[in-house]
Design a protein around this motif. Sequence first.
Motif, PDB file in Angstrom:
ATOM      1  N   TYR A 240       0.802  -1.214   0.000  1.00  6.68           N
ATOM      2  CA  TYR A 240       0.000   0.000   0.000  1.00  6.68           C
ATOM      3  C   TYR A 240       0.839   1.270   0.000  1.00  6.68           C
ATOM      4  O   TYR A 240       0.336   2.358  -0.308  1.00  6.68           O
ATOM      5  CB  TYR A 240      -0.958   0.006   1.209  1.00  6.68           C
ATOM      6  CG  TYR A 240      -0.330   0.463   2.508  1.00  6.68           C
ATOM      7  CD1 TYR A 240      -0.241   1.817   2.829  1.00  6.68           C
ATOM      8  CD2 TYR A 240       0.183  -0.449   3.422  1.00  6.68           C
ATOM      9  CE1 TYR A 240       0.342   2.240   4.006  1.00  6.68           C
ATOM     10  CE2 TYR A 240       0.764  -0.036   4.598  1.00  6.68           C
ATOM     11  CZ  TYR A 240       0.839   1.318   4.884  1.00  6.68           C
ATOM     12  OH  TYR A 240       1.424   1.735   6.047  1.00  6.68           O
ATOM     13  N   LYS A 241       2.117   1.168   0.326  1.00 10.52           N
ATOM     14  CA  LYS A 241       2.953   2.365   0.430  1.00 10.52           C
ATOM     15  C   LYS A 241       3.314   2.920  -0.942  1.00 10.52           C
ATOM     16  O   LYS A 241       3.189   4.123  -1.184  1.00 10.52           O
ATOM     17  CB  LYS A 241       4.223   2.046   1.229  1.00 10.52           C
ATOM     18  CG  LYS A 241       3.961   1.635   2.680  1.00 10.52           C
ATOM     19  CD  LYS A 241       5.281   1.375   3.387  1.00 10.52           C
ATOM     20  CE  LYS A 241       5.065   0.922   4.826  1.00 10.52           C
ATOM     21  NZ  LYS A 241       4.549  -0.465   4.890  1.00 10.52           N
ATOM     22  N   LEU A 242       3.806   2.059  -1.829  1.00 13.42           N
ATOM     23  CA  LEU A 242       4.181   2.486  -3.180  1.00 13.42           C
ATOM     24  C   LEU A 242       3.541   1.541  -4.200  1.00 13.42           C
ATOM     25  O   LEU A 242       4.222   0.785  -4.897  1.00 13.42           O
ATOM     26  CB  LEU A 242       5.706   2.480  -3.343  1.00 13.42           C
ATOM     27  CG  LEU A 242       6.505   3.425  -2.447  1.00 13.42           C
ATOM     28  CD1 LEU A 242       7.999   3.259  -2.702  1.00 13.42           C
ATOM     29  CD2 LEU A 242       6.093   4.874  -2.642  1.00 13.42           C
ATOM     30  N   PRO A 243       2.222   1.567  -4.312  1.00 12.49           N
ATOM     31  CA  PRO A 243       1.556   0.600  -5.197  1.00 12.49           C
ATOM     32  C   PRO A 243       1.637   0.990  -6.663  1.00 12.49           C
ATOM     33  O   PRO A 243       1.662   2.166  -7.012  1.00 12.49           O
ATOM     34  CB  PRO A 243       0.109   0.633  -4.708  1.00 12.49           C
ATOM     35  CG  PRO A 243      -0.065   2.023  -4.160  1.00 12.49           C
ATOM     36  CD  PRO A 243       1.278   2.419  -3.587  1.00 12.49           C
ATOM     37  N   ARG A 244       1.697  -0.033  -7.502  1.00  8.94           N
ATOM     38  CA  ARG A 244       1.567   0.153  -8.946  1.00  8.94           C
ATOM     39  C   ARG A 244       0.185  -0.278  -9.420  1.00  8.94           C
ATOM     40  O   ARG A 244      -0.268   0.141 -10.484  1.00  8.94           O
ATOM     41  CB  ARG A 244       2.626  -0.671  -9.688  1.00  8.94           C
ATOM     42  CG  ARG A 244       4.061  -0.261  -9.427  1.00  8.94           C
ATOM     43  CD  ARG A 244       5.025  -1.047 -10.296  1.00  8.94           C
ATOM     44  NE  ARG A 244       4.927  -2.483 -10.050  1.00  8.94           N
ATOM     45  CZ  ARG A 244       5.681  -3.142  -9.187  1.00  8.94           C
ATOM     46  NH1 ARG A 244       6.603  -2.494  -8.487  1.00  8.94           N
ATOM     47  NH2 ARG A 244       5.544  -4.439  -9.010  1.00  8.94           N
ATOM     48  N   ALA A 245      -0.440  -1.163  -8.648  1.00  7.68           N
ATOM     49  CA  ALA A 245      -1.752  -1.680  -9.024  1.00  7.68           C
ATOM     50  C   ALA A 245      -2.554  -1.953  -7.761  1.00  7.68           C
ATOM     51  O   ALA A 245      -1.998  -2.208  -6.692  1.00  7.68           O
ATOM     52  CB  ALA A 245      -1.607  -2.968  -9.846  1.00  7.68           C
ATOM     53  N   VAL A 246      -3.878  -1.889  -7.904  1.00  6.61           N
ATOM     54  CA  VAL A 246      -4.793  -2.250  -6.822  1.00  6.61           C
ATOM     55  C   VAL A 246      -5.822  -3.193  -7.409  1.00  6.61           C
ATOM     56  O   VAL A 246      -6.417  -2.909  -8.462  1.00  6.61           O
ATOM     57  CB  VAL A 246      -5.485  -1.015  -6.211  1.00  6.61           C
ATOM     58  CG1 VAL A 246      -6.399  -1.438  -5.062  1.00  6.61           C
ATOM     59  CG2 VAL A 246      -4.462   0.012  -5.734  1.00  6.61           C
ATOM     60  N   LEU A 247      -6.037  -4.330  -6.742  1.00  6.37           N
ATOM     61  CA  LEU A 247      -6.983  -5.335  -7.209  1.00  6.37           C
ATOM     62  C   LEU A 247      -8.233  -5.322  -6.350  1.00  6.37           C
ATOM     63  O   LEU A 247      -8.162  -5.177  -5.130  1.00  6.37           O
ATOM     64  CB  LEU A 247      -6.363  -6.735  -7.146  1.00  6.37           C
ATOM     65  CG  LEU A 247      -5.031  -6.963  -7.854  1.00  6.37           C
ATOM     66  CD1 LEU A 247      -4.626  -8.426  -7.737  1.00  6.37           C
ATOM     67  CD2 LEU A 247      -5.101  -6.543  -9.320  1.00  6.37           C
ATOM     68  N   ALA A 248      -9.387  -5.487  -6.995  1.00  8.54           N
ATOM     69  CA  ALA A 248     -10.639  -5.686  -6.274  1.00  8.54           C
ATOM     70  C   ALA A 248     -10.768  -7.158  -5.906  1.00  8.54           C
ATOM     71  O   ALA A 248     -10.238  -8.039  -6.596  1.00  8.54           O
ATOM     72  CB  ALA A 248     -11.818  -5.247  -7.127  1.00  8.54           C
ATOM     73  N   HIS A 249     -11.480  -7.437  -4.825  1.00  7.78           N
ATOM     74  CA  HIS A 249     -11.637  -8.815  -4.367  1.00  7.78           C
ATOM     75  C   HIS A 249     -12.261  -9.686  -5.459  1.00  7.78           C
ATOM     76  O   HIS A 249     -11.944 -10.874  -5.589  1.00  7.78           O
ATOM     77  CB  HIS A 249     -12.515  -8.840  -3.102  1.00  7.78           C
ATOM     78  CG  HIS A 249     -12.567 -10.163  -2.438  1.00  7.78           C
ATOM     79  ND1 HIS A 249     -11.563 -10.647  -1.625  1.00  7.78           N
ATOM     80  CD2 HIS A 249     -13.524 -11.148  -2.466  1.00  7.78           C
ATOM     81  CE1 HIS A 249     -11.886 -11.843  -1.178  1.00  7.78           C
ATOM     82  NE2 HIS A 249     -13.066 -12.168  -1.673  1.00  7.78           N
ATOM     83  N   GLU A 250     -13.135  -9.089  -6.267  1.00  9.90           N
ATOM     84  CA  GLU A 250     -13.875  -9.856  -7.268  1.00  9.90           C
ATOM     85  C   GLU A 250     -12.995 -10.426  -8.368  1.00  9.90           C
ATOM     86  O   GLU A 250     -13.395 -11.367  -9.069  1.00  9.90           O
ATOM     87  CB  GLU A 250     -14.966  -8.969  -7.891  1.00  9.90           C
ATOM     88  CG  GLU A 250     -16.082  -8.588  -6.946  1.00  9.90           C
ATOM     89  CD  GLU A 250     -15.698  -7.503  -5.954  1.00  9.90           C
ATOM     90  OE1 GLU A 250     -16.457  -7.264  -4.990  1.00  9.90           O
ATOM     91  OE2 GLU A 250     -14.628  -6.878  -6.154  1.00  9.90           O
ATOM     92  N   ILE A 251     -11.789  -9.892  -8.541  1.00 10.26           N
ATOM     93  CA  ILE A 251     -10.947 -10.372  -9.639  1.00 10.26           C
ATOM     94  C   ILE A 251     -10.516 -11.809  -9.409  1.00 10.26           C
ATOM     95  O   ILE A 251     -10.279 -12.567 -10.358  1.00 10.26           O
ATOM     96  CB  ILE A 251      -9.712  -9.462  -9.819  1.00 10.26           C
ATOM     97  CG1 ILE A 251      -9.068  -9.704 -11.192  1.00 10.26           C
ATOM     98  CG2 ILE A 251      -8.686  -9.667  -8.707  1.00 10.26           C
ATOM     99  CD1 ILE A 251      -7.980  -8.708 -11.547  1.00 10.26           C
ATOM    100  N   TYR A 252     -10.437 -12.219  -8.148  1.00 10.49           N
ATOM    101  CA  TYR A 252      -9.965 -13.569  -7.846  1.00 10.49           C
ATOM    102  C   TYR A 252     -10.981 -14.638  -8.226  1.00 10.49           C
ATOM    103  O   TYR A 252     -10.636 -15.825  -8.299  1.00 10.49           O
ATOM    104  CB  TYR A 252      -9.625 -13.679  -6.360  1.00 10.49           C
ATOM    105  CG  TYR A 252      -8.438 -12.827  -5.957  1.00 10.49           C
ATOM    106  CD1 TYR A 252      -7.136 -13.234  -6.231  1.00 10.49           C
ATOM    107  CD2 TYR A 252      -8.617 -11.602  -5.318  1.00 10.49           C
ATOM    108  CE1 TYR A 252      -6.044 -12.452  -5.880  1.00 10.49           C
ATOM    109  CE2 TYR A 252      -7.529 -10.817  -4.951  1.00 10.49           C
ATOM    110  CZ  TYR A 252      -6.251 -11.240  -5.239  1.00 10.49           C
ATOM    111  OH  TYR A 252      -5.177 -10.464  -4.884  1.00 10.49           O
TER     112      TYR A 252
END
Length: 632
Positions: A240-252
């Motif tokens: 979370y400090k230096l993210p390049r991407a964020v995934l939603a729970h639904e992607i799994y």
Amino acid sequence: MRAEPRPITMIGDPLPYADGVESELLARFRTVGDRRVGSDELAAAVCNWPTAYHLAPERAVLLDPVVVRPGDRVLDVGAGSGVNTRICADRGAVVTAVEGSASRAELIAHRCAGLEGVKVLCGPLDGLDGSRSGLHDVVLVVGVLEYAGTDLGGGAGPMALLDRVVDALAPGGVVVLAIENRLGLKYLLGFPEDHLGLPWVGLEGYRPEEPTTWSRRELAGMLAGAGLVAQRWLYPFPDYKLPRAVLAHEIYAQTGAVDLVDQIVGHPTSSEYFQPVLVADDRAAHRTLLAAGLGPEVANSFLVVAGRDPEALVGRVEEGALAWRVAPDRRRRWRQQAVVMDSGSGLIMRRRLMDPGRAGDFDDWLGQEVVSEEPYHPGRNLEQCLLDCVRQGDIDGFVAHLQSWRAELAAQEGPVAAGAAPHPFLPAGCPRALPPEWLDAGPDNFVVTAGGLRFVDREWRAAGGVDVRLVVVRGLWKTLSALLSSHCPLPWPPTWSNNRLIVHLGGLIGEEVDTKLLERWRRAEDDLVRRVYLRPAIRLAELHDAGNRSRMDLLRSPLAPYRRLEHLVHRQQELIAELSADRDEVAADRDEARARLARVAADRDEARTRLARVAWRERIHGRIARLIRRTR
């Protein structure tokens, strides 16, 4: 006229913590013109972990999924240097930033200079009076909860902090919380724990009064216990400090989630600032855990949007969105946000420019194609196939995939357009070229489908086209970089330089790569890097230095003892082979010398035999000559 910093209101005694760069940051905030999070001016000052944490453009990615509306009343708890305060204020929110450190509160005041909607409070959270209860639509708790049980965090514990946070929520409000996962993949692979600097301490269990993180199940229970029963879980990568991407729970839950997540996340860990104790193929490990259904449980960090009831979450995260990704290390002019969406009839990708006011699509020869919406083609990309082949020792399959890629490039070659101006990727005199949008046609941008390879993500354009040989070298270099950074075992000697590996890979697909071609590509890539990326000197140093390095050079023995030992064994085997070859050569020379001596001895014996045959004649002639002399 320079904007005035925001006033600071004291709400108690300041807390004595700092990371040592506050004065440097303050000087920067006082002099730059663009203080927005992600500005090129701020990013130019990044030189180590503390400055990266406060100034890097990656900091802007964390809140991309969270909808903060104009007029929202936001409370930023433990606001640090004001990163999230500034992001929310730029979206039109009215923000109250609470920061315990006096030096950091001053940073917030200067970062948000001129923003009338920002109020800066300095002191512990306990200093907030009761009049603020139930006032805030959004409460940010980013990197704070883990300290709640320490002296710096007040020592009351995480549940006491959550109770105060919930008390500050207006009806229908949400808490946005970000924190590390004690069971995160990077910790499982031996990375040092972020707060204590030692591996596996979170897995073994924290001591009292230490900064503490929790697993997803533990954290969900704590939030529910504080009354935040409605929860929307998201997962920033690499953290979370230096993210390049964020995934939603639904992607799994998507079909083909293992490949989809791997494509969006790439390397799930980062060793840019913190090195692991052991080196492993982190992408392969992540894929294994994804296939086992454990993706959310081993995400390195959590981003949770939580409320008292499900209605509070409506509209706070974009519906249908599965992933948000940005290339934050680019200059702001070239930065895009890509959002992968589930449209109900398939996956699509929506893009938006981070600097919509930029002038023109081309910078000299380099352009950027911006497509607001396009299909996201499911399936494995060619880079994933190549990695798997190497992991499984299937070199024939590896070569076949590379050959199919080279054939796809060959099918797109055509004459260079009349009047096309030469540029670094299209040298003067180049007779044939690929289309302009094939500049970034590496294996990572080809999806394997039943009908063959499909070229995707045609973001970059080179005016007039690109020399196919430079595209081949560029694609081979990207493939080699993926192999090396994954730490998967390669079938080639670890002492080979990376330049030699590129030459070898080219030879496997019938492409003659020599020193001149490599140097031509490096000059072209140098120009591209200078135009596109922030802090290009770092990339360029790596670009120009990496070619002469080998896999032995890339390993750091204190941090990767087992891999280092493995490669030393390989090197020992090479040396033994070389010595054996030398020994055999010496033995061959010895045998040849013995043969020559034998031939000389044979010649000598033959000469002696011939001499023996004629010696009696010489003796008779001598006696006759003596008798003649006597008779005279």
